[in-house]
Design a protein around this motif. Structure first.
Motif, short mmCIF file in Angstrom:
data_model
loop_
_atom_site.label_atom_id
_atom_site.label_comp_id
_atom_site.label_asym_id
_atom_site.label_seq_id
_atom_site.Cartn_x
_atom_site.Cartn_y
_atom_site.Cartn_z
N GLY A 133 -5.02 -2.04 -4.12
CA GLY A 133 -3.57 -2.77 -4.12
C GLY A 133 -2.63 -2.19 -3.51
N ALA A 134 -1.20 -2.34 -3.44
CA ALA A 134 -0.19 -1.88 -2.88
C ALA A 134 0.81 -1.00 -3.65
CB ALA A 134 0.63 -3.06 -2.26
N THR A 135 0.23 -0.52 -4.81
CA THR A 135 1.11 0.54 -5.60
C THR A 135 0.81 1.88 -5.31
OG1 THR A 135 -0.46 0.30 -7.47
CG2 THR A 135 1.44 -1.50 -7.57
N ILE A 138 -2.31 -13.41 2.78
CA ILE A 138 -1.16 -12.98 1.81
C ILE A 138 -0.01 -13.70 1.81
CG2 ILE A 138 0.32 -10.96 1.12
CD1 ILE A 138 -2.02 -8.90 2.12
N ILE A 156 1.99 -15.97 -1.02
CA ILE A 156 3.00 -15.77 -1.26
C ILE A 156 3.70 -17.36 -1.29
CG2 ILE A 156 5.43 -14.94 -0.62
CD1 ILE A 156 3.94 -12.38 0.53
N GLU A 201 10.19 -7.08 -0.66
CA GLU A 201 8.95 -7.30 -1.53
C GLU A 201 7.91 -7.72 -0.82
OE1 GLU A 201 8.13 -9.58 -5.92
OE2 GLU A 201 10.02 -9.69 -4.65
N ASN A 202 8.16 -8.83 -0.13
CA ASN A 202 7.01 -9.44 0.66
C ASN A 202 6.43 -8.72 1.53
OD1 ASN A 202 6.84 -11.69 -1.35
ND2 ASN A 202 8.42 -12.99 -0.22
N HIS A 213 6.32 -5.57 1.87
CA HIS A 213 5.41 -4.28 1.19
C HIS A 213 4.12 -4.94 0.60
CE1 HIS A 213 4.66 -0.73 -1.02
NE2 HIS A 213 4.35 -1.53 -2.15
N ARG A 214 4.08 -6.28 0.26
CA ARG A 214 2.63 -6.82 -0.30
C ARG A 214 1.71 -6.80 0.98
NH1 ARG A 214 5.17 -11.77 -3.60
NH2 ARG A 214 5.29 -10.89 -5.46
N VAL A 258 -6.40 -12.88 -1.62
CA VAL A 258 -6.07 -11.69 -1.14
C VAL A 258 -7.33 -10.94 -1.16
CG1 VAL A 258 -4.70 -9.53 -1.41
CG2 VAL A 258 -3.84 -11.74 -2.24
#
Length: 261
Positions: free
Chosen positions: A70-72, A99, A103, A120-121, A123-124, A144
């Motif tokens: 993921g992206a965390t 992705i 979105i 935010e987007n 970063h995704r 994704v």
């Protein structure tokens, strides 16, 4: 070439979540006449993940890795895979488009305007950063994608996404391996016997029949079940049948109580 499974996540090691991937992957492989050669559980430790992937890439095995893409801040698998191979992370163009399409779809469903260039987007899009040269593993749940490089396939930790992605990999890339070698399994329950007393028989059978394996699964029993050993053979059908007949004959000679399964 073995098939390996890596399961990544502190939540698994802490017990906050119970792993479901191991039994499911065993099931998916078994349905195709394949079997798991090894499995490894790892926490969200970048150095440990990198070291494990460096070993598995060097092995030449087919490997499925679940989690950490993921992206965390606790998602280290993409960078670890790149570091293990000495490659840079690059933004995969089709992965990026997937992705962005997701979105936009979420925005339409919520009746909201979407700014693809918002912080935010943007970063995704990290979820589309893969080791240079990686290919996509399609994600039918939300589009994704995971990624593939070498014989390694990286999928999310969520079962609803991971399992169909693993099935896609198997059916798309490894159908030629399915049910390649017929296998048979025969077993007995041997009661009140010491495993050490049966070890010479197991050793002799594997030496005589090189295309089978002998398995021995002891149970101490409980209030409803007597102490026993599940003893059997598995492997090439012809040799397995011969070895099993010889096993039962030897159990008869030893006057050991058993039942055939």
């Amino acid at each position: 070439m073995a098939i390996g499974l890596i399961i990544i996540g502190d939540e698994i090691l802490s017990g906050k979540r119970v792993d479901q991937h191991f039994p499911k992957v065993v099931q998916l492989l078994s349905a195709r006449g394949l079997q798991l050669g090894w499995a490894e559980y790892l926490g969200d430790d970048p150095a440990r993940i990198t070291a494990a992937l460096r070993r598995s890439f060097a092995s030449g095995d087919i490997v499925f890795s679940c989690g950490g893409i993921g992206a965390t801040p606790d998602d280290h698998t993409r960078q670890a895979a790149a570091d293990a191979l000495g490659l840079p992370l690059v933004l995969h163009e089709q992965g990026k488009q997937n992705i962005q399409q997701r979105i936009l779809q979420m925005g339409r469903e919520a009746g909201q305007q979407v700014d693809l260039n918002s912080a935010e987007n943007l970063h995704r899009l990290k979820m589309a950063e893969f080791p240079d040269g990686a290919a996509l593993v399609p994600n039918p749940y939300n589009n994704v994608a995971g990624f593939a490089i070498g014989n390694h396939y990286f999928v999310p930790g969520f079962p609803v996404m991971a399992w169909p992605m693993i099935e896609w990999v198997l059916d798309t890339h490894y159908a030629d391996l399915f049910n390649r070698e017929p296998r048979a399994e025969h077993g007995t329950l041997v009661y009140e016997a010491a495993e050490s007393a049966l070890t010479p028989l197991m050793v002799a059978l594997e030496a005589q029949y090189p295309r089978i394996k002998v398995f021995s699964l002891p149970s101490v029993g409980d209030a409803n079940t007597r102490r026993h050993i599940e003893l059997g053979v598995k492997g090439e059908p012809g040799q397995a049948a011969e070895a099993y007949a010889q096993m039962c004959a030897e159990l008869d000679r030893l006057q050991v109580e058993y039942v055939r399964l």
